[in-house]
Design a protein around this motif. Structure first.
Motif, mmCIF file in Angstrom:
data_model
loop_
_atom_site.group_PDB
_atom_site.id
_atom_site.type_symbol
_atom_site.label_atom_id
_atom_site.label_comp_id
_atom_site.label_asym_id
_atom_site.label_seq_id
_atom_site.Cartn_x
_atom_site.Cartn_y
_atom_site.Cartn_z
ATOM 1 N N THR A 47 -25.094 32.654 67.118
ATOM 2 C CA THR A 47 -25.057 34.094 67.376
ATOM 3 C C THR A 47 -25.608 34.872 66.190
ATOM 4 O OG1 THR A 47 -23.077 33.714 68.707
ATOM 5 C CG2 THR A 47 -23.576 35.971 68.174
ATOM 6 N N GLY A 48 -25.257 34.431 64.957
ATOM 7 C CA GLY A 48 -25.785 35.111 63.779
ATOM 8 C C GLY A 48 -27.294 35.018 63.690
ATOM 9 N N GLY A 49 -27.854 33.869 64.057
ATOM 10 C CA GLY A 49 -29.303 33.758 64.042
ATOM 11 C C GLY A 49 -29.966 34.567 65.128
ATOM 12 N N PHE A 50 -29.293 34.753 66.225
ATOM 13 C CA PHE A 50 -29.873 35.483 67.357
ATOM 14 C C PHE A 50 -29.720 36.991 67.205
ATOM 15 C CE2 PHE A 50 -29.709 37.156 71.714
ATOM 16 C CZ PHE A 50 -30.927 36.695 72.204
ATOM 17 N N LEU A 51 -28.516 37.450 66.785
ATOM 18 C CA LEU A 51 -28.242 38.892 66.679
ATOM 19 C C LEU A 51 -28.147 39.383 65.247
ATOM 20 C CD1 LEU A 51 -25.457 39.226 69.417
ATOM 21 C CD2 LEU A 51 -27.876 39.812 69.661
ATOM 22 N N GLY A 52 -28.056 38.477 64.297
ATOM 23 C CA GLY A 52 -27.794 38.890 62.934
ATOM 24 C C GLY A 52 -26.312 39.065 62.698
ATOM 25 N N LYS A 53 -25.934 39.166 61.422
ATOM 26 C CA LYS A 53 -24.513 39.286 61.097
ATOM 27 C C LYS A 53 -23.925 40.573 61.647
ATOM 28 C CE LYS A 53 -23.581 35.519 58.872
ATOM 29 N NZ LYS A 53 -22.559 34.587 59.378
ATOM 30 N N THR A 54 -24.653 41.676 61.527
ATOM 31 C CA THR A 54 -24.139 42.957 62.036
ATOM 32 C C THR A 54 -23.997 42.926 63.553
ATOM 33 O OG1 THR A 54 -25.238 44.083 60.198
ATOM 34 C CG2 THR A 54 -24.497 45.448 62.052
ATOM 35 N N GLY A 55 -25.008 42.387 64.234
ATOM 36 C CA GLY A 55 -24.924 42.301 65.695
ATOM 37 C C GLY A 55 -23.799 41.399 66.153
ATOM 38 N N GLU A 56 -23.575 40.313 65.391
ATOM 39 C CA GLU A 56 -22.472 39.425 65.750
ATOM 40 C C GLU A 56 -21.135 40.122 65.587
ATOM 41 O OE1 GLU A 56 -20.604 35.068 64.506
ATOM 42 O OE2 GLU A 56 -22.355 35.882 63.440
ATOM 43 N N GLY A 57 -20.979 40.886 64.502
ATOM 44 C CA GLY A 57 -19.729 41.627 64.307
ATOM 45 C C GLY A 57 -19.492 42.632 65.409
ATOM 46 N N LEU A 58 -20.561 43.337 65.827
ATOM 47 C CA LEU A 58 -20.408 44.297 66.925
ATOM 48 C C LEU A 58 -20.063 43.588 68.232
ATOM 49 C CD1 LEU A 58 -23.390 46.716 66.180
ATOM 50 C CD2 LEU A 58 -20.961 47.104 65.748
ATOM 51 N N LEU A 59 -20.660 42.418 68.456
ATOM 52 C CA LEU A 59 -20.357 41.662 69.669
ATOM 53 C C LEU A 59 -18.892 41.232 69.702
ATOM 54 C CD1 LEU A 59 -21.295 40.238 72.262
ATOM 55 C CD2 LEU A 59 -21.886 38.257 70.858
ATOM 56 N N LEU A 60 -18.379 40.752 68.564
ATOM 57 C CA LEU A 60 -16.969 40.366 68.512
ATOM 58 C C LEU A 60 -16.059 41.579 68.718
ATOM 59 C CD1 LEU A 60 -17.053 37.850 65.517
ATOM 60 C CD2 LEU A 60 -16.755 37.305 67.937
ATOM 61 N N LEU A 61 -16.412 42.714 68.130
ATOM 62 C CA LEU A 61 -15.614 43.929 68.304
ATOM 63 C C LEU A 61 -15.601 44.351 69.770
ATOM 64 C CD1 LEU A 61 -13.983 46.202 67.006
ATOM 65 C CD2 LEU A 61 -16.144 47.411 66.616
ATOM 66 N N LEU A 62 -16.783 44.283 70.406
ATOM 67 C CA LEU A 62 -16.857 44.645 71.830
ATOM 68 C C LEU A 62 -16.021 43.693 72.679
ATOM 69 C CD1 LEU A 62 -18.083 46.277 74.164
ATOM 70 C CD2 LEU A 62 -20.037 44.699 74.132
#
Length: 869
Positions: free
Chosen positions: A181-196
């Motif tokens: 997920t980090g490689g696909f969305l980046g660390k920030t995108g992964e954090g937002l995905l987990l928050l969502l």
């Protein structure tokens, strides 16, 4: 043809002679075959599996918790030897559960899901609980969904937050998801995905409301009773059992058997996977929660708040107010809780009509505490449920073979008479199973009703009863007694939430219906109950059930019993509660009435009490006892004028036929009068008899007893006499009964309470502080006993002086005044009035008007009384 017949007979092989068993040869016993299918369904197998999964949950929890502290020491050894470490005795590990615990924890944490592995402990726990309890406490598939989501979300979140920590917070699965997920969305995108994902789960689970709070104006002060929360919807985890995508199933439907493809199928109790369509062993549980008994508390009476006083108009020069003339001297202040206080209203001299509004003063209303009748015995404790025994089991166990056999017998019997059916289902009760059938189109119901004896013969059972049709169901019911009957314990019904939190005036727990639902009704709404049944079928136990349920719910100040026991032994247990709950005639030693002559006096005394109560209701401007007691507790009625708190009175007659045979009309007339009028003033009747014939239960009595209970009777005529319909002659006895209430006929199993239990409850209540004496009914003197007696002043009544003072103090020569103030019957009050007339204290009778009082002061009265000595 004959030749062919002979040839065919010759061709038939000769039958071998049956070999007789040799008594000298010992044959081994045939071992019973154990079927795997029955073994899997066995209750003991489920309990063993439940214990295994609970132990597995505890084992993994201890291993995982120990791994949190010992992982550094044990990880190298597991890495080096892999699974071989399990069998290497020379290697020592620090995990509390040894090498197996260290290897298992390493596998779940390092190669699995990290800290999310604790969800497996919860998974094993819910499976164990469901197996060992025997019903689905936790919803399996719902929890599996939560566990799967938690494994992925928690492991990925911990791996994201832990960074490059040495400890496997998210495990191999969390690290893999984090990297991808980090490689696909980046660390920030992964954090937002987990928050969502986390917010989505919270919103879906708890339905969070994100409304912005609005500023509301302050409401005006208003005084209204606080309403209880009426939201009775079940919580998400408490939904009744239902298949995915199916309509919710109610608690009563859990005991239903429906026919599918020719077999009776059973709704599954634990698993939602595919199940076998054949019959299964069903253990029907009592749906009532087993909670601790909560003694009822008296309802607080709301105190009316004063209305806001109007602002007086400003006058240039208000005229001075005249001095008020007080009618009543104010009572002295008292600290007693039940001290009666009243507002004293000023009465002014007659002013001009146009000045009334100006001179009337604005007075503050006097606020007092409401009258609480239970404070007379403030230390009274309600009996506890421990005094009652739990007879038998709460579960209803029904063998599937019995259901299948009865179902096939019913279908075959109907087919023999060319009657086809579309559907058949069964509801299992404590003692009776109800089979409901839907006949095919064109089948007359009367044909099935006429086959009642044929179906009973095919089932080889007593007590077969056909209901054609069942009201409101559109089916025909066939009630068949169970081979294994379940005893309905009174303790379980009294412990139910329906009884403990009931708001009924006189709640009585009678028994359980076929669908295992508790049958609890209000005696005050019946309002009278007629019981009948042959000897030994449960009438006395039924009376004890009703009385004990009232003792568990009501305070001695709220309820009184008048017990009539011609048998002299059935109700003698309640003698211990004489000073708490019993009522009797003045001067009587025993509160339980056994003599027929005293029964007649007691019934007439109850009629006098009824008339007195109606007079009180008329003066108070109320229509029933609830409105009257509500006014009295709010201190809106003056006790100095004869008003008092009215407890409910329940008359119990154990054998009515004996009274009719010995007294006849002397008993029937007051009973009929009480049944017609006494409901509104809180007097209710429970009458039992073992002879429900037309000369005992007359039309006048039946017309005023809408609620009737029939135990097993000997003939259909007796059943029609008590219920106006047949069926009671087909009951199976031992508490099996039919009750006619609110226009419907219901079959119940009466709750059982044993004699030692009743004695224990009576001893518990009788051991507490009670009233100085039993509740006294108005005195009744038979006119036949007073015939020939002279009403001269030489033989005046002992209450003559007291009656004279009452008349002179009130300056009212009324017979009804003596009845209310002195609690006398009409006959004695009339004789007292005649003696007062002979003494010159009152004038002659003036018809409907009150007599004139010749003595105006108490001093003059004392001179007259002294001169008569």
């Amino acid at each position: 043809m004959a030749g062919n017949k002979l040839k065919s007979e010759k061709k038939e092989p000769k039958k071998k002679k049956e070999q007789q068993p040799n008594p000298d040869v010992l044959r081994p016993d045939k071992e019973p075959e154990v079927k795997v299918k029955e073994l899997v369904r066995d209750e003991r197998t489920h309990k063993v599996l439940g214990a295994f999964f609970l132990l597995l949950a505890l084992y993994t929890f201890i291993a995982f918790t120990s791994y949190l502290f010992t992982w550094e020491e044990d990880q190298d050894k597991v890495f080096r030897y892999s699974s071989r470490v399990l069998f290497m005795h020379e290697i020592e590990v620090d995990n509390l559960l040894g090498r197996l615990g260290a290897y298992t924890s390493h596998w779940f944490f390092y190669k699995g899901f990290g800290l999310a592995s604790y969800l497996f402990c919860y998974f094993f726990f819910i499976i164990g609980i469901n197996f060992i309890v025997g019903r689905r406490v936790f919803r399996f598939w719902r929890n599996v969904k939560y566990i799967l989501f938690g494994l992925l979300f928690i492991s990925m979140s911990f791996s994201f937050l832990s960074g490059k920590s040495v400890f496997p917070w998210g495990g191999a699965m969390g690290d893999a998801l984090n990297r991808w997920t980090g490689g696909f969305l980046g660390k920030t995108g992964e954090g937002l995905l987990l928050l969502l994902a986390g917010l989505t789960w919270i919103i879906w689970k708890f339905n969070v409301d994100f409304k912005w709070p609005e500023k509301k104006p302050k409401p005006a002060k208003a005084f209204a009773p606080v309403e209880e929360d009426g939201d009775d919807e079940p919580e998400e985890d408490e939904e009744p059992f239902a298949r995915p995508g199916a309509a919710p199933v109610t608690a009563g439907a859990l005991n239903k058997y429906n026919e599918a493809a020719g077999n009776i199928t059973v709704l599954p109790m634990m698993e939602e996977e595919e199940f076998d369509a054949g019959l299964q062993l069903i253990e029907k549980e009592d749906t009532t929660p087993n909670v601790a008994y909560i003694p009822p508390k008296p309802e607080p009476v709301p105190v009316r708040e004063p209305e806001p006083e109007p602002e007086p108009e400003l006058e240039p020069e208000p005229e001075p107010e005249p001095e008020p003339i007080r009618e009543v001297t104010p009572p002295k202040k008292s600290s007693a809780a039940n001290e009666v206080a009243f507002e004293i209203k000023p009465v002014y001299e007659d002013p001009a009509e146009d000045e009334i509004e100006q001179i009337e003063p604005v007075r503050e209303p006097v606020l007092v505490d409401p009258y609480e009748p239970t404070l007379d015995l403030r230390d009274y404790k309600y009996p506890a449920l421990d005094l009652l025994e739990n007879h038998g089991s709460d579960k209803i166990v029904q063998d599937n073979t019995e259901l299948e056999k009865n179902k096939n017998q019913i279908i075959d019997t109907l087919k023999n008479y060319d009657i086809s059916i579309q559907k058949i289902s069964a509801t299992v009760g404590p003692t009776v199973t109800l089979y409901e059938i839907v006949p095919a189109a064109g089948v007359r119901i009367s044909r099935i009703k006429n086959l009642e004896d044929d179906i009973a013969l095919s089932l080889s059972a007593l007590g077969i009863r056909i209901i054609a049709p069942i009201p409101g169901r559109g089916t025909i019911g066939i009630e068949v007694p169970n081979v294994k009957k379940t005893i309905v314990s009174l303790r379980n019904i009294l412990a139910s939430d329906k009884f403990q939190h009931s708001q009924m005036d006189l709640p009585i727990a009678i028994g359980k219906k076929i669908d295992n639902e508790n049958f609890i009704v209000d005696l005050a709404k019946m309002p009278h109950l007629l019981m009948a049944g042959a000897t030994g079928q449960g009438k006395s136990v039924g009376i004890n059930t009703l009385l004990v349920s009232l003792l568990y719910k009501k305070h001695p100040s709220q309820l009184k019993f008048v017990l009539v026991d011609p048998k002299k032994v059935e109700l003698s247990l309640y003698k211990l509660i004489e000073k708490h709950f019993l009522a009797k005639l003045p001067g009587e030693e025993d509160a339980i009435i056994t003599d027929t002559k005293k029964v007649v006096h007691t019934l007439n005394a109850l009629c006098i009490e009824m008339d007195l109560r109606y007079d009180l209701l008329k003066e108070a401007g109320t229509r029933n006892i609830r409105e009257y007691n509500g006014k009295f507790t709010q201190r809106r009625l003056n006790p100095q004028k004869g008003h008092r708190y009215l407890p409910f009175i329940v008359l119990v007659v154990d054998e009515f036929a004996d009274l009719i045979m010995t007294a006849g009309k002397e008993v029937e007339m007051p009973i009929a009068r009480l049944a017609q009028l006494a409901r509104a003033v809180g007097i209710h009747l429970i009458i039992a008899t073992q002879r429900p014939s037309v000369n005992i239960i007359t039309g006048t009595i039946k017309a005023n007893f809408p609620a009737r209970i029939a135990f097993k009777v000997s003939s259909k005529i007796d059943s029609r006499t008590i219920l106006d319909i047949g069926g009671a002659e087909q009951l199976i006895g031992q508490g099996d009964m039919l009750i006619s209430f609110n226009g419907e006929l219901v079959r119940l199993q009466c709750a059982f309470v044993d004699t030692p239990e009743v004695e224990g409850v009576a001893e518990f209540i009788g051991g507490q502080r009670g009233y100085p004496d039993a509740f006294l009914l108005p005195e009744y003197i038979d006119e036949k006993d007073m015939e020939g007696k002279d009403f001269s002043l030489a033989d005046r009544d002992p209450l003559f002086e007291e009656a004279a003072r009452v008349i002179v103090q009130n300056q009212q020569g009324s017979t009804s005044l003596l009845q209310r103030r002195m609690k006398l019957g009409y006959n004695r009050a009339g004789r007292l009035m005649d003696q007062l007339e002979a003494a010159g204290i009152v004038g002659p009778n003036m018809g409907s008007k009150a007599r004139d009082v010749n003595v105006k002061t108490e001093a003059d009265l004392e001179e007259i009384l002294n001169s008569m000595l």
